[in-house]
Design a protein around this motif. Structure first.
Motif, short mmCIF file in Angstrom:
data_model
loop_
_atom_site.label_atom_id
_atom_site.label_comp_id
_atom_site.label_asym_id
_atom_site.label_seq_id
_atom_site.Cartn_x
_atom_site.Cartn_y
_atom_site.Cartn_z
N ARG A 29 1.14 -6.86 -10.00
CA ARG A 29 0.61 -6.85 -8.63
C ARG A 29 1.18 -7.99 -7.80
O ARG A 29 1.51 -7.81 -6.63
CB ARG A 29 -0.92 -6.94 -8.71
CG ARG A 29 -1.58 -6.73 -7.36
CD ARG A 29 -3.07 -6.55 -7.49
NE ARG A 29 -3.62 -6.11 -6.22
CZ ARG A 29 -4.73 -5.41 -6.10
NH1 ARG A 29 -5.41 -5.06 -7.15
NH2 ARG A 29 -5.18 -5.06 -4.92
N ARG A 32 4.44 -7.18 -6.41
CA ARG A 32 4.33 -6.14 -5.37
C ARG A 32 3.82 -6.73 -4.07
O ARG A 32 4.28 -6.37 -2.98
CB ARG A 32 3.39 -5.01 -5.84
CG ARG A 32 3.96 -4.16 -6.96
CD ARG A 32 3.17 -2.88 -7.15
NE ARG A 32 1.78 -3.10 -7.50
CZ ARG A 32 1.32 -3.28 -8.73
NH1 ARG A 32 2.17 -3.27 -9.75
NH2 ARG A 32 0.03 -3.47 -8.96
N VAL A 33 2.84 -7.65 -4.18
CA VAL A 33 2.30 -8.28 -2.98
C VAL A 33 3.38 -9.11 -2.30
O VAL A 33 3.57 -9.05 -1.09
CB VAL A 33 1.06 -9.13 -3.33
CG1 VAL A 33 0.63 -9.99 -2.15
CG2 VAL A 33 -0.09 -8.24 -3.79
N PHE A 38 7.18 -1.13 -4.21
CA PHE A 38 6.53 -0.52 -5.37
C PHE A 38 7.48 0.45 -6.05
O PHE A 38 8.53 0.82 -5.49
CB PHE A 38 5.22 0.19 -4.97
CG PHE A 38 5.39 1.47 -4.17
CD1 PHE A 38 5.65 1.44 -2.81
CD2 PHE A 38 5.25 2.72 -4.78
CE1 PHE A 38 5.78 2.61 -2.07
CE2 PHE A 38 5.38 3.90 -4.05
CZ PHE A 38 5.64 3.84 -2.70
N GLN A 109 6.14 -0.44 0.64
CA GLN A 109 4.77 0.03 0.81
C GLN A 109 4.50 0.28 2.30
O GLN A 109 4.91 -0.50 3.14
CB GLN A 109 3.78 -1.05 0.32
CG GLN A 109 3.98 -1.42 -1.13
CD GLN A 109 3.12 -2.60 -1.56
OE1 GLN A 109 2.12 -2.93 -0.92
NE2 GLN A 109 3.51 -3.25 -2.64
N PRO A 131 -7.19 2.19 -11.40
CA PRO A 131 -6.01 2.72 -10.71
C PRO A 131 -5.83 4.22 -10.92
O PRO A 131 -5.35 4.93 -10.02
CB PRO A 131 -4.84 1.95 -11.30
CG PRO A 131 -5.36 1.14 -12.43
CD PRO A 131 -6.86 1.14 -12.37
N SER A 154 -11.96 -5.28 -2.19
CA SER A 154 -10.95 -5.57 -3.22
C SER A 154 -10.89 -4.41 -4.22
O SER A 154 -11.76 -4.25 -5.06
CB SER A 154 -11.25 -6.91 -3.89
OG SER A 154 -12.11 -6.75 -4.94
N SER A 155 -9.84 -3.61 -4.06
CA SER A 155 -9.75 -2.38 -4.88
C SER A 155 -8.54 -2.47 -5.80
O SER A 155 -7.69 -3.34 -5.66
CB SER A 155 -9.61 -1.18 -3.96
OG SER A 155 -8.34 -1.18 -3.36
N ASP A 157 -4.91 -1.55 -6.97
CA ASP A 157 -3.75 -1.43 -6.10
C ASP A 157 -3.22 0.02 -6.12
O ASP A 157 -2.77 0.49 -7.17
CB ASP A 157 -2.66 -2.40 -6.59
CG ASP A 157 -1.44 -2.40 -5.69
OD1 ASP A 157 -1.42 -1.65 -4.70
OD2 ASP A 157 -0.50 -3.17 -5.99
N GLY A 160 0.27 0.34 -7.57
CA GLY A 160 0.54 0.04 -8.97
C GLY A 160 1.13 1.27 -9.66
O GLY A 160 0.89 2.40 -9.24
N ARG A 178 -6.11 0.08 3.93
CA ARG A 178 -6.93 -0.89 3.18
C ARG A 178 -7.61 -1.78 4.22
O ARG A 178 -6.94 -2.33 5.09
CB ARG A 178 -6.06 -1.76 2.27
CG ARG A 178 -5.23 -0.94 1.34
CD ARG A 178 -4.42 -1.79 0.42
NE ARG A 178 -5.25 -2.28 -0.65
CZ ARG A 178 -4.78 -2.87 -1.74
NH1 ARG A 178 -3.49 -3.09 -1.87
NH2 ARG A 178 -5.57 -3.25 -2.69
#
Ligand code: SAM
Length: 267
Positions: A29, A32-33, A38, A109, A131, A154-155, A157, A160, A178
């Motif tokens: 993650r 990716r952030v 992704f 993304q 996920p 906060s979920s 990703d 992912g 989001r």
């Protein structure tokens, strides 16, 4: 007028190649952030992405390449994507699995603004943790023609690898947003249709709800359901009747049943 610059082509044989390490890091993650990128694994997924107007920044393709892989590589190169041909050992390392797919796409993304989602039913998920559930729900939203999916707080990703895999390509078709809880509350209050919360203690049977043009179907988290804060904001709390000893449905299953009920007249 000329099109975009053709992407570059590289051939990689070493599992220690820094570019391949950077692609492999997208399983995490943090990477990716930081990169905003992704992974989407599979020839079909990359073809689906292209059909939906998404161009990868890069594909990693198995070498020796089949005719289909070579054709896809030429196609994405012409759109400006870089192509890295890699042997099976490198592909396995990048995919972090044995028998990897022949193509792995790297994509940017994209998130949507909920306010710009079309008329119709939106699915909102309060802090989903799994996920696989998130990916399955995105796929279900696509299959049943939902206007979008909103992840609140906060979920897991959605970008992912496990979630993307579970979407089976629908990640490229469904507007996805989001938002923080307060922003969701403001958005829901402004949207014309009702906020329909699903709750084990809901007083209304979902089968009796009159579908409307721009409703939001709100689902709670896997462990503890909807928070009181969001439940209190709902126009109605609905339950999905159950018959056996299970105390609830799995989140993705409940979403599918709820969305199916609300979309039934339009299917
Ligand atoms: N122990 C949790 C609770 O008390 O809500 C169970 C959560 S359930 C696994 C995840 C979500 O699926 C719930 O928050 C709700 O949105 C939905 N859900 C599952 N079964 C449902 C049912 N029978 N009626 C309404 N919603 C349901």
């Amino acid at each position: 007028m000329s099109g975009p610059r053709s992407g570059s082509v590289k051939h990689v044989t070493s599992t220690a190649n820094p570019l391949m390490k950077a692609v492999r890091a997208l399983h995490q993650r943090k990477a990716r952030v930081e990169s905003g990128l992704f992974l989407a694994e599979g020839h079909k997924l990359v073809i689906d992405a292209l059909a939906a107007g998404w161009t990868p920044t890069m594909i990693v393709a198995m070498e020796p390449a089949t005719a289909a892989v070579s054709e896809l590589a030429a196609r994405v190169r012409a759109l400006g994507a870089d192509v890295v041909f890699a042997n099976a050992a490198v592909m396995e390392k990048v995919a972090r699995r044995e028998n990897p797919q022949t193509v792995i796409g790297v994509f940017e993304q994209h998130l949507a603004d909920p306010a710009k989602m079309a008329e119709g039913t939106i699915i909102a998920l309060e802090e989903p943790r799994d996920p696989g559930n998130v990916g399955t729900i995105i796929r279900t939203a696509d299959a049943l023609g939902a206007a979008g999916v909103i992840l609140i707080g906060s979920s897991a990703d959605p970008f992912g690898v496990e979630a993307v895999r579970a979407t089976m390509g629908s990640i490229f078709h469904v507007p996805l947003a989001r938002v923080e809880r307060e922003d969701f509350v403001r958005f829901a209050a402004r949207r014309a249709g009702p906020l329909i919360g699903t709750h084990l203690a809901g007083s209304v049977d979902i089968r009796t709800v009159e579908p409307s043009g721009s409703q939001i179907l709100l689902m709670g988290t896997e462990q503890s359901g909807l928070t009181e804060e969001l439940a209190a904001r709902c126009d109605v709390l609905v339950r999905i009747p159950m018959a056996g000893k299970a105390d609830s449905f799995n989140l993705a299953i409940a979403t599918a049943i709820g969305l199916y009920e609300l979309r039934r007249p339009t299917l």
